[in-house]
Design an enzyme around this catalytic site. Structure first.
Site, PDB file in Angstrom:
ATOM      1  N   GLY A   1      -5.811   5.451   0.000  1.00 40.19           N
ATOM      2  CA  GLY A   1      -7.174   5.818   0.355  1.00 40.19           C
ATOM      3  C   GLY A   1      -8.207   5.035  -0.440  1.00 40.19           C
TER       4      GLY A   1
ATOM      5  N   TYR B   1       0.828  -1.200   0.000  1.00 34.76           N
ATOM      6  CA  TYR B   1       0.000   0.000   0.000  1.00 34.76           C
ATOM      7  C   TYR B   1       0.868   1.258   0.000  1.00 34.76           C
ATOM      8  CZ  TYR B   1      -3.244   3.550   1.811  1.00 34.76           C
ATOM      9  OH  TYR B   1      -3.995   4.679   1.997  1.00 34.76           O
TER      10      TYR B   1
END
Length: 532
Positions: free
Chosen positions: A61, A54
């Site tokens: 997000g 990530y």
């Protein structure tokens, strides 16, 4: 003196507050730099191996399911910090922003965030050069860390946005140029590392907590002075009274006040009051003014002081530990741990600890506000002050109003603080297409605690003014050796009031004093203590 962050030692609240307030240089020791480098090297290896991580090889997000090639890393990270910089309102003061930046450095120095050492060095150079990014104070959710507030710092590091430098606001790029600092070039994960953490709320929290702790400490001296001014009874503070209710804070509060009043000639014992009441019962004249209204025990705002301030002290202990734990935490996602050679997705950025601790701090300070407000009423109400003149107006009452008007302010500010204690930590609202579906509002809670602190200080300042006026009327020669220095300091700010004046400037100066480093000199009990 410089603050050198050492990987083997916890950084304290006082160290960060001191460095932020006094513009001390900040640096890392060699072990921290090595750990920072090791974390980055491990992440570089993961990227080479094609790992999906990530914010590194994915977007962030609500776009966390989108892949982003490493070649676009700089663009993604710059887009990230600009996209989340949506705060509004007045800019934080420079001291607070410095505390926020130092708090972020502490977190990044733990070497679990995979920032490049050169970019962390630039961050430190910006801090040490006196460049203070402009952070609008409103708009942080306090959950994916303080994304917005920290993004303004990150933007200045790449030469964007604006910052304070030498007392004026300049363009971020100009600030770096004037300081001879090259803008950073963000690679994968680095924008995220700079902004995805709780350092914004921690910076505000630690400064607010430190001053709140000092206010509560000096408030024990104010309490002793108020007891003298109201001719209060000391026996409820005796240490043996508190052995039967074993709360640490309560016992500590009682002991401070009892020892501090040990040589007071204005505070009274139960034996004194019993003698007065016996004389009154037998119809003998009693010379003590107000003795016709004296009772064998004081009202709760005097007698229950340890039971009220004790919980405040115990709460402050927990709050301080919580802030310091968060300060010394890695609070971003993902974390890259050299020790185990793994990267982990996690929720360390969530600010619930700080949010709840700041809500508790607001409650503790509003408790002090309530107590001070009640004592103000006793000072000003002739029927409750044990012989003091109405509104502490000794000269020309009626023509003069004395301190009557000050209670308007204290009642208003007390009501305001009560409203401000509605918890922020339970006000969660979902955002980012339900990706951030439970948030802390820790940054808001910290800002509100700071406002509550200033409000509480105004009420304490007026209580202190009333107490000094009262002991002047009763006779300052009877004051204890603990309370007399505080009285003398207040009298340097405002004289005994034998004529009506506007109180605003006096109260602001007393409040500033109560929130300054100077108060530490008035807190310590006299050497050797007093037995009472």
């Amino acid at each position: 003196m410089a603050l050198t962050i050492e990987l083997s030692k916890r950084v304290t609240i006082d160290q960060v507050a001191d460095a932020a307030r006094n513009h001390h240089r900040v640096d890392l020791d060699d072990s921290a730099w090595k750990r920072v480098a090791a974390s980055r090297e491990l992440l570089d290896r993961f990227v080479s191996d094609g790992r999906i991580i990530y914010g590194v090889t994915t977007s962030v997000g609500g776009f966390a399911d989108r892949f982003v090639p490493a070649a676009d890393a700089q663009q993604l990270q710059e887009n990230l910090i600009q996209a989340v910089a949506t705060n509004v309102g007045a800019y934080l003061d420079e001291q607070t922003t410095r505390a926020i930046m130092i708090s972020r450095v502490v977190s990044l120095s733990l070497g679990n965030s995979a920032i490049q050492p050169d970019n962390l060095r630039t961050y430190l150079d910006i801090l040490n050069a006196g460049i203070v990014p402009c952070i609008p104070e409103k708009g942080s959710l306090g959950t994916s860390g303080d994304l917005g507030p920290l993004a303004y710092v990150a933007m200045v590091s790449i030469g964007k946005w604006k910052a304070y430098l030498d007392g004026r606001i300049v363009d971020g790029a100009e600030a770096l140029h004037l300081a001879g600092i090259e803008p950073v070039k963000l690679s994968y994960k680095e924008g995220l590392a700079m902004i995805n953490g709780t350092s914004g709320m921690v910076g505000i929290a630690l400064l607010t907590y430190q001053r709140a702790r000092e206010l509560v400490d000096i408030y024990h001296v104010v309490s002793a002075l108020s007891i003298e001014g109201l001719a209060g009874i000391v026996d409820p503070f005796r240490p043996e009274v508190h052995t039967v209710k074993p709360h640490r804070g309560q016992a500590s509060s009682a002991e401070r006040i009892y020892r501090g009043l040990g040589d007071s000639g204005l505070a009274r014992s139960e034996r004194d009051i019993e003698a007065l009441l016996t004389a009154r019962r037998e119809g003998r004249s009693v010379p003590h003014p107000g003795s016709e209204k004296m009772a064998i025990e004081d009202a709760y705002s005097i007698r229950c002081t340890p039971q009220i301030l004790g919980p405040v002290l115990d709460s402050l202990d927990w709050i301080g530990t919580t802030i310091e734990n968060e300060l010394n935490s890695t609070s971003d996602n993902p974390i890259v741990l050299p020790d185990v050679e793994q990267a982990f997705h996690n929720g360390h950025f969530h600010g619930q600890y700080i949010a709840m601790s700041m809500d508790h701090l607001g409650i503790a300070l509003t408790t002090v506000t309530n107590l001070a407000n009640r004592r103000v009423d006793r000072f000003l109400d002739q029927s409750n002050s044990n012989g003091l003149p109405a509104f502490l107006c000794q000269e020309n009452p009626g023509l003069r109003l004395g301190l009557m008007g000050g209670q308007f302010m204290t009642a208003s500010v007390t009501a305001e603080n009560r409203a401000l204690t509605v918890p922020m930590s339970i006000q969660s609202l979902t955002t980012t297409a339900d990706f951030q579906d439970i948030v802390s509002f820790g940054f808001v809670a910290a800002r509100r605690a700071r406002e509550i602190l200033r409000n509480a200080t105004y009420v304490v300042a007026f209580e202190l003014l009333c107490a000094c006026q009262a002991v002047d009327i009763r006779g300052v020669d009877g004051m204890s050796s603990w309370t007399r220095p505080l009285y003398d300091r207040v009298r340097e700010i405002v004289p005994y009031l034998d004529h009506d004046v506007t109180l605003t400037d006096h109260l602001e100066k007393i409040a500033d004093f109560l929130l300054s480093d100077e108060v530490g000199a008035f807190i310590t009990l006299p050497a050797g203590g007093v037995d009472g």
